[in-house]
Design a protein around this motif. Structure first.
Motif, mmCIF file in Angstrom:
data_model
loop_
_atom_site.group_PDB
_atom_site.id
_atom_site.type_symbol
_atom_site.label_atom_id
_atom_site.label_comp_id
_atom_site.label_asym_id
_atom_site.label_seq_id
_atom_site.Cartn_x
_atom_site.Cartn_y
_atom_site.Cartn_z
ATOM 1 N N GLY A 42 0.832 -1.200 0.000
ATOM 2 C CA GLY A 42 0.000 0.000 0.000
ATOM 3 C C GLY A 42 0.860 1.241 0.000
ATOM 4 O O GLY A 42 1.890 1.300 0.677
ATOM 5 N N VAL A 43 0.437 2.227 -0.789
ATOM 6 C CA VAL A 43 1.194 3.470 -0.874
ATOM 7 C C VAL A 43 0.513 4.516 0.015
ATOM 8 O O VAL A 43 -0.584 4.986 -0.289
ATOM 9 C CB VAL A 43 1.285 3.958 -2.340
ATOM 10 C CG1 VAL A 43 2.198 5.177 -2.431
ATOM 11 C CG2 VAL A 43 1.809 2.850 -3.248
ATOM 12 N N LEU A 44 1.171 4.785 1.130
ATOM 13 C CA LEU A 44 0.642 5.774 2.081
ATOM 14 C C LEU A 44 0.707 7.171 1.493
ATOM 15 O O LEU A 44 1.608 7.442 0.703
ATOM 16 C CB LEU A 44 1.460 5.728 3.375
ATOM 17 C CG LEU A 44 1.356 4.427 4.193
ATOM 18 C CD1 LEU A 44 2.414 4.413 5.292
ATOM 19 C CD2 LEU A 44 -0.034 4.274 4.769
ATOM 20 N N LYS A 45 -0.233 8.075 1.880
ATOM 21 C CA LYS A 45 -1.326 7.718 2.757
ATOM 22 C C LYS A 45 -2.602 7.440 1.987
ATOM 23 O O LYS A 45 -3.554 6.882 2.517
ATOM 24 C CB LYS A 45 -1.606 8.878 3.723
ATOM 25 C CG LYS A 45 -0.425 9.282 4.554
ATOM 26 C CD LYS A 45 -0.718 10.594 5.292
ATOM 27 C CE LYS A 45 0.568 11.322 5.519
ATOM 28 N NZ LYS A 45 0.361 12.749 5.770
ATOM 29 N N GLY A 46 -2.612 7.847 0.705
ATOM 30 C CA GLY A 46 -3.845 7.787 -0.066
ATOM 31 C C GLY A 46 -4.479 6.403 -0.177
ATOM 32 O O GLY A 46 -5.698 6.277 -0.252
ATOM 33 N N ALA A 47 -3.631 5.353 -0.186
ATOM 34 C CA ALA A 47 -4.149 4.010 -0.461
ATOM 35 C C ALA A 47 -4.704 3.299 0.767
ATOM 36 O O ALA A 47 -5.144 2.142 0.665
ATOM 37 C CB ALA A 47 -3.060 3.155 -1.107
ATOM 38 N N VAL A 100 -0.778 -1.398 -4.354
ATOM 39 C CA VAL A 100 -2.163 -0.925 -4.223
ATOM 40 C C VAL A 100 -2.155 0.596 -4.112
ATOM 41 O O VAL A 100 -1.550 1.161 -3.201
ATOM 42 C CB VAL A 100 -2.836 -1.554 -2.989
ATOM 43 C CG1 VAL A 100 -4.261 -1.021 -2.828
ATOM 44 C CG2 VAL A 100 -2.853 -3.079 -3.107
ATOM 45 N N GLU A 101 -2.825 1.243 -5.066
ATOM 46 C CA GLU A 101 -2.874 2.712 -5.089
ATOM 47 C C GLU A 101 -4.316 3.205 -5.134
ATOM 48 O O GLU A 101 -5.207 2.494 -5.599
ATOM 49 C CB GLU A 101 -2.127 3.241 -6.330
ATOM 50 C CG GLU A 101 -0.729 3.767 -6.030
ATOM 51 C CD GLU A 101 -0.717 5.074 -5.233
ATOM 52 O OE1 GLU A 101 -1.620 5.318 -4.407
ATOM 53 O OE2 GLU A 101 0.223 5.874 -5.440
ATOM 54 N N ASP A 102 -4.521 4.411 -4.669
ATOM 55 C CA ASP A 102 -5.840 5.025 -4.772
ATOM 56 C C ASP A 102 -6.044 5.615 -6.167
ATOM 57 O O ASP A 102 -7.084 5.435 -6.782
ATOM 58 C CB ASP A 102 -6.042 6.098 -3.687
ATOM 59 C CG ASP A 102 -4.883 7.084 -3.602
ATOM 60 O OD1 ASP A 102 -3.799 6.815 -4.157
ATOM 61 O OD2 ASP A 102 -5.047 8.149 -2.974
ATOM 62 N N ILE A 103 -5.021 6.322 -6.661
ATOM 63 C CA ILE A 103 -5.201 7.007 -7.939
ATOM 64 C C ILE A 103 -3.886 7.140 -8.696
ATOM 65 O O ILE A 103 -2.824 7.301 -8.086
ATOM 66 C CB ILE A 103 -5.840 8.408 -7.726
ATOM 67 C CG1 ILE A 103 -6.275 9.039 -9.060
ATOM 68 C CG2 ILE A 103 -4.910 9.340 -6.963
ATOM 69 C CD1 ILE A 103 -7.214 10.233 -8.907
#
Ligand code: PRP
Ligand code: MN
Ligand code: MG
Length: 181
Positions: A42-47, A100-103
């Motif tokens: 996971g890529v902090l903090k967005g994800a 895993v990314e949000d955007i």
């Protein structure tokens, strides 16, 4: 404190739409990794939100690790400078790694991150992003799992921030221009 949703001009994706998309992604990932142990990065903090919901939607065993990188600071435009704020704890050698990314917006963060993680010797390395903006298509990154392609607007919510706020919205929407102008 004031109602966080009141600063949106429009809700683009409701909590229910996001949940449904995450369940769809999870089903495909479960199938693709049926015979592999996957390490979710996971890529902090967005994800944080995507990771929490995606991990729980998966049926298979997973492990999770986190990396903090930043390319935006407090502005609304990507600076192009990617910094590692926190590195992974896990050794990626011979692991099946799924970022895993949000955007993906300009694509700068992920193209940099993919090269960086690739050099650590994973058995496989793939990317899952909930959202992708049109500009990201100009950057040559192979993204295996994309939730939704979205318009080129400044969106917030479900992990996506403006000046560190709005991450806790359960939906994703367009921020009213008077907030950031
Ligand atoms: C945002 C977002 C992605 C990245 C996408 O993170 O969460 O990680 O920008 O932008 P790009 O494709 O143009 O590189 P940010 O750097 O704002 O850090 P944050 O996750 O802590 O908000
Ligand atoms: Mn981010
Ligand atoms: Mg941000």
């Amino acid at each position: 404190a004031q109602d966080v949703k009141a600063d949106l001009t429009e809700v683009l994706y409701t909590k229910e739409e996001i949940d449904a998309k995450i369940r769809e992604l999870a089903a495909v990932i479960d199938r693709d990794y049926a015979d592999k142990d996957v390490l979710l990065v996971g890529v902090l903090k967005g994800a944080v939100m995507v990771m929490a919901d995606l991990a729980r939607a998966l049926r298979s065993h997973v492990t999770m690790d986190w990396m903090a990188v930043s390319s935006y600071g407090s502005g609304t435009k990507s600076s192009g400078v990617v910094r590692i704020l926190k590195d992974l704890d896990a050794d990626l050698m011979n692991r099946h790694v799924l970022i895993v990314e949000d955007i993906i917006d300009s694509g700068l963060t992920l193209s940099w991150l993919k090269t960086n993680l690739e050099s650590r010797g994973p058995a496989t390395l793939e990317i899952c992003t909930l959202f992708r903006k049109p500009d990201a298509v100009k950057v040559d990154i192979d993204v295996k799992y994309v939730g939704m392609d979205i318009p080129n607007k400044f969106v917030v919510g479900y992990g996506l921030d403006f000046a560190e706020k709005y991450r806790n919205l359960d939906c994703v929407g367009i921020l009213a221009p008077h907030i950031y102008q």
